[in-house]
Motif scaffolding. Structure first.
Motif, PDB file in Angstrom:
ATOM      1  N   ARG A 174     -12.593  12.904   4.338  1.00  0.00           N
ATOM      2  CA  ARG A 174     -13.370  11.992   5.176  1.00  0.00           C
ATOM      3  C   ARG A 174     -12.446  11.063   5.949  1.00  0.00           C
ATOM      4  O   ARG A 174     -12.684  10.767   7.113  1.00  0.00           O
ATOM      5  N   ARG A 175     -11.387  10.594   5.302  1.00  0.00           N
ATOM      6  CA  ARG A 175     -10.430   9.726   5.984  1.00  0.00           C
ATOM      7  C   ARG A 175      -9.783  10.486   7.141  1.00  0.00           C
ATOM      8  O   ARG A 175      -9.658   9.965   8.251  1.00  0.00           O
ATOM      9  N   GLN A 176      -9.392  11.725   6.887  1.00  0.00           N
ATOM     10  CA  GLN A 176      -8.791  12.544   7.945  1.00  0.00           C
ATOM     11  C   GLN A 176      -9.774  12.760   9.094  1.00  0.00           C
ATOM     12  O   GLN A 176      -9.386  12.718  10.271  1.00  0.00           O
TER      13      GLN A 176
ATOM     14  N   THR B   5      -7.192   3.104   8.186  1.00  0.00           N
ATOM     15  CA  THR B   5      -8.385   3.929   8.047  1.00  0.00           C
ATOM     16  C   THR B   5      -8.579   4.233   6.576  1.00  0.00           C
ATOM     17  O   THR B   5      -7.796   4.951   5.973  1.00  0.00           O
ATOM     18  N   ARG B   6      -9.607   3.633   6.003  1.00  0.00           N
ATOM     19  CA  ARG B   6      -9.932   3.878   4.607  1.00  0.00           C
ATOM     20  C   ARG B   6     -11.019   4.924   4.525  1.00  0.00           C
ATOM     21  O   ARG B   6     -11.871   5.020   5.399  1.00  0.00           O
ATOM     22  N   ALA B   7     -10.976   5.677   3.453  1.00  0.00           N
ATOM     23  CA  ALA B   7     -12.001   6.692   3.246  1.00  0.00           C
ATOM     24  C   ALA B   7     -13.328   6.017   2.937  1.00  0.00           C
ATOM     25  O   ALA B   7     -13.364   4.981   2.283  1.00  0.00           O
TER      26      ALA B   7
ATOM     27  N   GLU C   6     -10.402  11.807   0.866  1.00  0.00           N
ATOM     28  CA  GLU C   6      -9.244  12.087   1.720  1.00  0.00           C
ATOM     29  C   GLU C   6      -9.648  12.884   2.948  1.00  0.00           C
ATOM     30  O   GLU C   6      -9.199  12.594   4.063  1.00  0.00           O
TER      31      GLU C   6
END
Length: 103
Positions: free
Chosen positions: A17-19, A4-6, A15
């Motif tokens: 957004r990635r979460q 999962t890339r931001a 970061e």
């Protein structure tokens, strides 16, 4: 498992957004499980418990995104020399709170 890339958007923290993406993908999986429960005729209360768990998970995603918005986008807007930008940002946040109170 897929990495999962931001997202590369200029909004918010990459970061955070990635979460959010990781959490949302987990919620999608949970929803598929609930869909199977409905199709298989699972006990109603068990389904309701699972949908409530998804709602709580979505609430956590919203809290994560709102915090990120306040730390990044809203913070920049509030420091702006443009009073219209500050008013617009405050109104956006007020609208989100008003909308969240509707059920």
């Amino acid at each position: 498992m897929t990495e999962t890339r931001a997202p590369s958007s200029g909004h918010g923290s990459p970061e955070q957004r990635r979460q959010a993406l990781v959490r949302l993908r987990s919620i999608v999986g949970h929803l598929r499980g609930i869909e199977r429960m409905v199709e298989e005729g699972a006990y109603c209360i068990d389904i309701v418990r699972q949908t409530l768990a998804v709602q709580r998970a979505l609430d956590r995603v919203n809290a994560l995104l709102l915090e990120d918005h306040l730390q990044t986008c809203a913070s920049r807007a509030m420091q702006s020399s443009d009073p219209a930008e500050r008013r617009r940002t405050i109104q956006e946040i007020m609208d989100v709170f008003a909308y969240s109170g509707r059920r």
